[in-house]
Design a protein around this motif. Sequence first.
Motif, PDB file in Angstrom:
ATOM      1  N   LEU A 184     -22.500  11.972  10.287  1.00  0.00           N
ATOM      2  CA  LEU A 184     -23.311  11.821   9.077  1.00  0.00           C
ATOM      3  C   LEU A 184     -24.459  12.831   9.043  1.00  0.00           C
ATOM      4  O   LEU A 184     -24.718  13.445   8.009  1.00  0.00           O
ATOM      5  CB  LEU A 184     -23.852  10.389   8.969  1.00  0.00           C
ATOM      6  CG  LEU A 184     -24.576  10.119   7.666  1.00  0.00           C
ATOM      7  CD1 LEU A 184     -23.631  10.220   6.478  1.00  0.00           C
ATOM      8  CD2 LEU A 184     -25.234   8.759   7.673  1.00  0.00           C
TER       9      LEU A 184
ATOM     10  N   HIS B 277     -25.890  14.631  24.100  1.00  0.00           N
ATOM     11  CA  HIS B 277     -25.253  15.338  25.217  1.00  0.00           C
ATOM     12  C   HIS B 277     -25.389  16.861  25.065  1.00  0.00           C
ATOM     13  O   HIS B 277     -25.171  17.382  23.969  1.00  0.00           O
ATOM     14  CB  HIS B 277     -23.758  14.988  25.287  1.00  0.00           C
ATOM     15  CG  HIS B 277     -23.506  13.524  25.465  1.00  0.00           C
ATOM     16  ND1 HIS B 277     -23.182  12.689  24.414  1.00  0.00           N
ATOM     17  CD2 HIS B 277     -23.558  12.747  26.568  1.00  0.00           C
ATOM     18  CE1 HIS B 277     -23.025  11.454  24.866  1.00  0.00           C
ATOM     19  NE2 HIS B 277     -23.263  11.456  26.165  1.00  0.00           N
TER      20      HIS B 277
ATOM     21  N   SER C 105     -22.727  18.706  23.246  1.00  0.00           N
ATOM     22  CA  SER C 105     -22.613  18.682  21.771  1.00  0.00           C
ATOM     23  C   SER C 105     -23.384  19.831  21.116  1.00  0.00           C
ATOM     24  O   SER C 105     -23.227  20.073  19.913  1.00  0.00           O
ATOM     25  CB  SER C 105     -23.157  17.365  21.213  1.00  0.00           C
ATOM     26  OG  SER C 105     -22.586  16.266  21.856  1.00  0.00           O
TER      27      SER C 105
ATOM     28  N   ASN D  14     -35.770  15.114  21.596  1.00  0.00           N
ATOM     29  CA  ASN D  14     -36.192  14.482  20.338  1.00  0.00           C
ATOM     30  C   ASN D  14     -37.680  14.662  20.070  1.00  0.00           C
ATOM     31  O   ASN D  14     -38.091  14.934  18.943  1.00  0.00           O
ATOM     32  CB  ASN D  14     -35.884  12.981  20.377  1.00  0.00           C
ATOM     33  CG  ASN D  14     -34.397  12.696  20.378  1.00  0.00           C
ATOM     34  OD1 ASN D  14     -33.611  13.517  19.943  1.00  0.00           O
ATOM     35  ND2 ASN D  14     -34.011  11.531  20.881  1.00  0.00           N
TER      36      ASN D  14
ATOM     37  N   VAL E 163     -28.912   8.276  14.491  1.00  0.00           N
ATOM     38  CA  VAL E 163     -28.214   7.802  15.695  1.00  0.00           C
ATOM     39  C   VAL E 163     -27.546   6.462  15.375  1.00  0.00           C
ATOM     40  O   VAL E 163     -27.799   5.865  14.331  1.00  0.00           O
ATOM     41  CB  VAL E 163     -29.190   7.648  16.898  1.00  0.00           C
ATOM     42  CG1 VAL E 163     -29.758   8.986  17.294  1.00  0.00           C
ATOM     43  CG2 VAL E 163     -30.290   6.641  16.591  1.00  0.00           C
TER      44      VAL E 163
HETATM   45  N1  LIG Z   1     -20.495   8.009   9.278  1.00  0.00           N
HETATM   46  C1  LIG Z   1     -20.834   7.446   8.125  1.00  0.00           C
HETATM   47  O1  LIG Z   1     -20.220   7.630   7.100  1.00  0.00           O
HETATM   48  C2  LIG Z   1     -22.057   6.567   8.023  1.00  0.00           C
HETATM   49  C3  LIG Z   1     -22.361   5.941   6.788  1.00  0.00           C
HETATM   50  C4  LIG Z   1     -23.525   5.179   6.691  1.00  0.00           C
HETATM   51  C5  LIG Z   1     -24.359   5.050   7.776  1.00  0.00           C
HETATM   52  N2  LIG Z   1     -24.034   5.650   8.958  1.00  0.00           N
HETATM   53  C6  LIG Z   1     -24.952   5.494  10.084  1.00  0.00           C
HETATM   54  O2  LIG Z   1     -25.262   6.790  10.566  1.00  0.00           O
HETATM   55  C7  LIG Z   1     -25.517   6.728  11.955  1.00  0.00           C
HETATM   56  C8  LIG Z   1     -24.706   7.820  12.637  1.00  0.00           C
HETATM   57  O3  LIG Z   1     -23.330   7.607  12.401  1.00  0.00           O
HETATM   58  P1  LIG Z   1     -22.265   8.762  12.719  1.00  0.00           P
HETATM   59  O4  LIG Z   1     -20.984   8.278  12.164  1.00  0.00           O
HETATM   60  O5  LIG Z   1     -22.810  10.066  12.299  1.00  0.00           O
HETATM   61  O6  LIG Z   1     -22.233   8.655  14.332  1.00  0.00           O
HETATM   62  P2  LIG Z   1     -21.925   9.794  15.390  1.00  0.00           P
HETATM   63  O7  LIG Z   1     -20.996  10.811  14.816  1.00  0.00           O
HETATM   64  O8  LIG Z   1     -21.564   9.106  16.662  1.00  0.00           O
HETATM   65  O9  LIG Z   1     -23.337  10.519  15.579  1.00  0.00           O
HETATM   66  C9  LIG Z   1     -24.386   9.992  16.335  1.00  0.00           C
HETATM   67  C10 LIG Z   1     -25.136  11.180  16.914  1.00  0.00           C
HETATM   68  O10 LIG Z   1     -26.297  10.678  17.576  1.00  0.00           O
HETATM   69  C11 LIG Z   1     -26.474  11.428  18.761  1.00  0.00           C
HETATM   70  N3  LIG Z   1     -27.299  10.643  19.657  1.00  0.00           N
HETATM   71  C12 LIG Z   1     -26.991   9.518  20.332  1.00  0.00           C
HETATM   72  N4  LIG Z   1     -28.062   9.066  21.040  1.00  0.00           N
HETATM   73  C13 LIG Z   1     -29.062   9.948  20.796  1.00  0.00           C
HETATM   74  C14 LIG Z   1     -30.384  10.050  21.238  1.00  0.00           C
HETATM   75  N5  LIG Z   1     -30.942   9.151  22.059  1.00  0.00           N
HETATM   76  N6  LIG Z   1     -31.126  11.105  20.788  1.00  0.00           N
HETATM   77  C15 LIG Z   1     -30.599  12.031  19.953  1.00  0.00           C
HETATM   78  N7  LIG Z   1     -29.333  11.985  19.502  1.00  0.00           N
HETATM   79  C16 LIG Z   1     -28.579  10.959  19.925  1.00  0.00           C
HETATM   80  C17 LIG Z   1     -25.085  11.690  19.262  1.00  0.00           C
HETATM   81  O11 LIG Z   1     -25.108  12.805  20.146  1.00  0.00           O
HETATM   82  P3  LIG Z   1     -23.797  13.316  20.917  1.00  0.00           P
HETATM   83  O12 LIG Z   1     -22.965  13.989  19.856  1.00  0.00           O
HETATM   84  O13 LIG Z   1     -24.310  14.252  21.944  1.00  0.00           O
HETATM   85  O14 LIG Z   1     -23.163  12.085  21.500  1.00  0.00           O
HETATM   86  C18 LIG Z   1     -24.335  11.960  17.968  1.00  0.00           C
HETATM   87  O15 LIG Z   1     -24.391  13.333  17.642  1.00  0.00           O
HETATM   88  C19 LIG Z   1     -25.142   5.323  12.414  1.00  0.00           C
HETATM   89  O16 LIG Z   1     -26.321   4.585  12.615  1.00  0.00           O
HETATM   90  C20 LIG Z   1     -24.356   4.750  11.263  1.00  0.00           C
HETATM   91  O17 LIG Z   1     -24.618   3.354  11.126  1.00  0.00           O
HETATM   92  C21 LIG Z   1     -22.909   6.408   9.103  1.00  0.00           C
END
Ligand SMILES: NC(=O)c1ccc[n+]([C@@H]2O[C@H](COP(=O)([O-])OP(=O)(O)OC[C@H]3O[C@@H](n4cnc5c(N)ncnc54)[C@H](OP(=O)(O)O)[C@@H]3O)[C@@H](O)[C@H]2O)c1
Length: 276
Positions: free
Chosen positions: A15, A40, A43, A59, A73
């Motif tokens: 996202l 990571h 990434s 961060n 996140v």
């Molecule tokens: N995808 C959607 O369509 C959607 C829609 C509505 C809401 N959301 C919300 O958006 C958020 C992200 O979703 P996503 O689908 O984009 O998930 P995602 O692809 O797993 O992305 C999460 C990112 O956060 C990073 N991360 C994890 N822990 C962290 C930390 N402590 N500090 C900095 N970065 C960190 C991860 O890094 P790494 O890559 O290194 O692991 C990853 O790049 C979620 O809360 C979800 O509820 C998503």
Amino acid sequence: MLKGKKLAVVGVGKLGEAIIAGLLKNSELTKSDIAGTVHHESSLARVNERLGIKISTDNRSVVKGCDMVILAVKPQNMDGVLKELKDVLTDKQLIISVAASVTTAFMEERLNKGAPVIRAMPNTPSVYNAGMTGLCSGSQVKPEHVALARAIFECVGKSVFVDESLMDGVTALSASGPAYLYVIIESLAEAGVKLGIPRETSTLLAAQTMLGAATMVLESKAHPALLKDMVTTPAGCTIDGLMELEEGKLRVTLIKAVVKAAERARELVNTQSASK
Ligand SMILES: NC(=O)c1ccc[n+]([C@@H]2O[C@H](COP(=O)([O-])OP(=O)(O)OC[C@H]3O[C@@H](n4cnc5c(N)ncnc54)[C@H](OP(=O)(O)O)[C@@H]3O)[C@@H](O)[C@H]2O)c1
């Protein structure tokens, strides 16, 4: 609106990447105005290659001095990230969370008093700039913050502010909604296949028809029932199809699906709050 602003995106995953790509394409922000973080080291190259923005795993240093911070996140990481950032963030910075089920109260409790926080719920079509984002404001949000948040999410689609009590409904309707509509597209395409149309052509017919119908609703601003009546010729074929839909209880099934998903969203909010 966004010109000259600096943005940090904490958690450039699926996202976060979609939002940054939309901003780079559709706003005055340039690569040098946006910085991001991932968890990571492995990434870093992915983000660098796809977006070309400044990216790190730190961060605290990335959010310093930014006008706006988007927290993207996973919900289970929000508590840790908010606590980590509390003493580097100031009340001059707008904090926007896209984490599902994380309330503005949850964020405000972990940040300094006076922190302007906005909760956003985008959906996956944001990747193609066809997203729908529901937003709500925390207690310290001012009109200029609302305008900034709107400017950000309108770069990946449309946006609407609602009262926070309606966010479970937004989650169930527009965030989960694409899944329901894919089932409908898939079913219409199957019908085409049943009638002898090749699958690829059938899927195109179904998907473009859904896009066209949605465009009619948005552009004409007419009630969907009126638009439906316009397609339904007396004694024609559409009325026969509609009768089948009524018999199959499509309407009530869709209503119940959204209501059920909203109940689950509420449960998840309560679980998040309980794990404070
Ligand atoms: N995808 C959607 O369509 C959607 C829609 C509505 C809401 N959301 C919300 O958006 C958020 C992200 O979703 P996503 O689908 O984009 O998930 P995602 O692809 O797993 O992305 C999460 C990112 O956060 C990073 N991360 C994890 N822990 C962290 C930390 N402590 N500090 C900095 N970065 C960190 C991860 O890094 P790494 O890559 O290194 O692991 C990853 O790049 C979620 O809360 C979800 O509820 C998503």
